[in-house]
Write a protein that holds these residues in place. Structure first.
Motif, PDB file in Angstrom:
ATOM      1  N   ARG A   1     -20.614  -0.866   5.331  1.00 41.16           N
ATOM      2  CA  ARG A   1     -19.538  -0.750   6.310  1.00 41.16           C
ATOM      3  C   ARG A   1     -18.410   0.056   5.698  1.00 41.16           C
ATOM      4  O   ARG A   1     -18.070  -0.135   4.540  1.00 41.16           O
TER       5      ARG A   1
ATOM      6  N   ALA B   1     -13.468  -4.400  12.551  1.00 40.42           N
ATOM      7  CA  ALA B   1     -13.614  -2.988  12.203  1.00 40.42           C
ATOM      8  C   ALA B   1     -13.855  -2.884  10.705  1.00 40.42           C
ATOM      9  O   ALA B   1     -13.590  -3.834   9.957  1.00 40.42           O
ATOM     10  N   ALA B   2     -14.370  -1.737  10.287  1.00 40.40           N
ATOM     11  CA  ALA B   2     -14.653  -1.559   8.862  1.00 40.40           C
ATOM     12  C   ALA B   2     -13.377  -1.666   8.033  1.00 40.40           C
ATOM     13  O   ALA B   2     -13.371  -2.270   6.966  1.00 40.40           O
ATOM     14  N   CYS B   3     -12.285  -1.090   8.531  1.00 39.33           N
ATOM     15  CA  CYS B   3     -11.037  -1.061   7.772  1.00 39.33           C
ATOM     16  C   CYS B   3      -9.901  -1.471   8.693  1.00 39.33           C
ATOM     17  O   CYS B   3      -9.677  -0.836   9.729  1.00 39.33           O
TER      18      CYS B   3
ATOM     19  N   LYS C   1     -14.998   0.227  15.819  1.00 36.98           N
ATOM     20  CA  LYS C   1     -15.201  -0.554  14.584  1.00 36.98           C
ATOM     21  C   LYS C   1     -15.022   0.316  13.343  1.00 36.98           C
ATOM     22  O   LYS C   1     -15.686   0.113  12.336  1.00 36.98           O
TER      23      LYS C   1
END
Lengths: 414, 414
Positions: free
Chosen positions: A391, A358-360, A336
């Motif tokens: 996040r 995922a965060a990015c 993530k």
């Protein structure tokens, strides 16, 4: 002083810190920068002892390098503090507000978290960074650094604490735990009511130990098993440049790539040259059956490989049926953190960005951009891989919370 | 099914839930409302068995009342679901965004948290509320209710789950743990990687057990030792109305007042009548020395009293020297929930609101307003008393996180 006493001091200081002006905090940040430069000899001497002890213990060269301070690195630490001073103060921002039908005004304002515990390893510059960011955001800090850097960190924290206090910040705002006992960590992460959050920075093992044993809230940072998926019909030159950048530009960091996923219809055209370029860059290929059949030097991947953050010049490579299979693989093995699709298809880019958790999530760009400075935040305390609170790259606003101020003229609830 | 298997199903469903349209979610919410009404007889029968079992165990009348379902209460649950359907969907909101100097666009969008565990006690309506709010915010839910309501909760969850699935939500989105074993809670709160957050709702003991033993992130809710400070020269009639409302309008809830702090210069004019009015409302006074000297029926307060959430018609009363002493007392004994100053002084109101570290800080209004519906949020899943992620009343946005979508045309990091 016991760790509980340090936390009590920090909590008392945090109450005062929440109300001091941006001017005082910025003055303190610049004073800390000045002090680091003025006392660089003392810092270098302390660091020399840490280096000596590390060498005596046969510490790896890469770790010795992370531990090493130089005049230039101290100057960077000081410059970092000045940059933090120049950032906008997050505290006191009015986030939103409204007037209720009964005339009560409700104002949501940004306030410091309170007391932040930072648990970290090897690199002494984290000491200066963390103190600076926590102070700017109005928080008291309790630092627990790695034992290998204990002399360097103690000296840096001592110099910075004295400079900050002289500049007008409350005594006790900066606490450094000098004990190198592991029990110190356990005590710190269970001080509910005194410590508002703990942020572990370092190896996956350190982070998991903190997450597993803390009763105070934790922000999980760092571990990145990042993927790049090359779609069929993608711009393969672009894909190659992105893969090389994501894997080799700085393989030890968390936003570096660990697994390359390739659409089965892209394999024949894209992979042979890609694998050759990777090998030219000294990357060891760890492949699935198809990849190993294409490249005799590839090592067959085990189940464990797909879940491993190599942190060096190794890359898992897998052929997948389509974008859905890529998304499924990432859901199973990703952490993530940062994931990328290289594609010409609008629909596939949209699906990948929507469905990957995922965060990015990148379309047509290197995962190496996941970074507070790259994102224009002006600072970074770490990259959160959890979903609660913050996040991705965390900067000053992520070191704050909010409260509601409600004002009225005698309203009671009917 | 084991609890891990339930969590795996929930996690798989959560991935699909993140991408379904607001229309499908709203259709499911309304279908669940319809189903509760259509099958009310089955719910009432299940509830009658819980009530019978409770009476057989000599459960307190107040608990029996919380456990009891009636046609009207089922209608309220259904109406609550329809209201949630009518709220704005939080998922997909673009929170912010920018274009970096290198041309990358960075878009911060609101996404569901994923899998939310809810651990709660007695009241079966929480089952319907929690399922509704979690579904609207795109999250899968794992519910663990109290054993005393197991038959009611199982039936409600079963009816709602079937209705939601028929309306098009992914199978497995709503998981109800039928085991009444305490080990089930322990398993749920350590399923890192499958459960994204756990929200305990209920007694302080339940919440502390979850906070102390969880390794997944927790949002701490609920315990409120709320204070009202009456400043010297305040509008004493206003103060009296606020105190009566905050203490007696609904003493069992967390935003009710537990301690009255009175400025020493207000004591003579304000307190005698105030204490009389409180006693007329059957409030037992627990006072410091001065208060006990003024009122023979007052019970002397112990150190423990100042830290106790009575949750009934008892009130601690203390004389303090000034607003600073009030702030200090609250810092020591408060639970960071809701705190109030009654004053005519702009400077004291400002200082109190700045310095008191609580989710909601009131000037001249009853603490009873700390509530998602009162604040105009349209919903409430609980009141957070921690600072991480969410603070104060939590509604739909607090059940979400965000991610960054980064789009480019081949950018790599220099």
């Amino acid at each position: 002083m016991t760790i509980r006493e340090q936390a009590e001091q920090a909590a008392a200081a945090a109450r005062k810190l929440a109300a001091i002006s941006p001017d005082v905090k910025n003055k303190a940040l610049n004073a800390m920068a000045d002090a680091l430069l003025a006392e660089k000899e003392a810092i270098l001497s302390a660091n020399a002892l840490d280096i000596e002890a590390g060498k005596a213990k046969n510490m790896k060269a890469s770790l010795i390098d992370r531990l090493l301070l130089t005049e230039a690195r101290i100057a960077d630490m000081a410059e970092g503090l000045r940059q933090v001073a120049s950032l906008r103060d997050p505290v006191g921002e009015i986030i939103s507000g409204s007037t209720l039908p009964n005339g009560l005004t409700v104002t949501k304002i940004r306030v410091p978290l309170g007391v932040i515990g930072i648990i970290y390893e090897a690199r002494p510059n984290v000491t200066a960074d963390a103190i600076g960011l926590c102070l700017k955001s109005g928080n008291a800090t309790i630092l627990k650094g790695g034992s290998e850097a204990i002399r360097s960190n103690t000296k840096i924290a001592e110099i910075m604490g004295a400079a900050a206090e002289k500049a007008g910040t409350p005594a006790g705002s900066i606490q450094f735990i000098t004990s190198t006992d592991h029990k110190a960590v356990q005590e710190l992460i269970t001080l509910n009511g005194l410590v508002d959050v703990v942020i572990p920075r370092g190896s996956g093992r350190l982070i998991q130990a903190v997450v597993g044993n803390a009763s105070v809230p934790v922000i999980e940072t760092g571990v990145g098993v990042c993927h790049t998926f090359v779609d069929a019909g993608a711009d393969y030159a672009m894909a190659e440049a992105i893969v090389i950048n994501a894997k080799t530009q700085r393989p030890s960091v968390c936003n570096a790539m660990e697994t390359l996923l390739v659409h089965k219809d892209a394999a024949a055209d894209f992979l042979p040259h890609m694998l050759q370029v990777l090998k030219d860059k000294d990357v060891q290929i760890i492949g699935d059956e198809t990849v190993c059949a294409m490249d005799a030097s590839a090592i067959p991947a085990t189940e464990e490989d797909w879940a491993t953050e190599y942190g060096d010049l190794r890359l898992s490579v897998k052929i997948v049926d389509d974008v859905d299979a890529a998304i499924d693989h990432i859901a199973r093995y990703g952490t993530k953190h940062s994931e990328c699709i290289v594609t010409r298809s609008f629909a596939n880019a949209r699906k990948f960005q929507q469905m990957v958790d995922a965060a990015c999530v990148y379309a047509n760009a290197s995962t190496r951009f996941t970074d507070g400075f790259q994102f224009g935040f002006g600072a970074e305390i770490g990259i959160s891989t959890q979903k609660l609170h913050a996040r991705g790259p965390m900067a000053l606003p992520e070191l704050t919370t909010y409260k509601y101020l409600i004002s009225g003229d005698g309203q009671v609830r009917p």
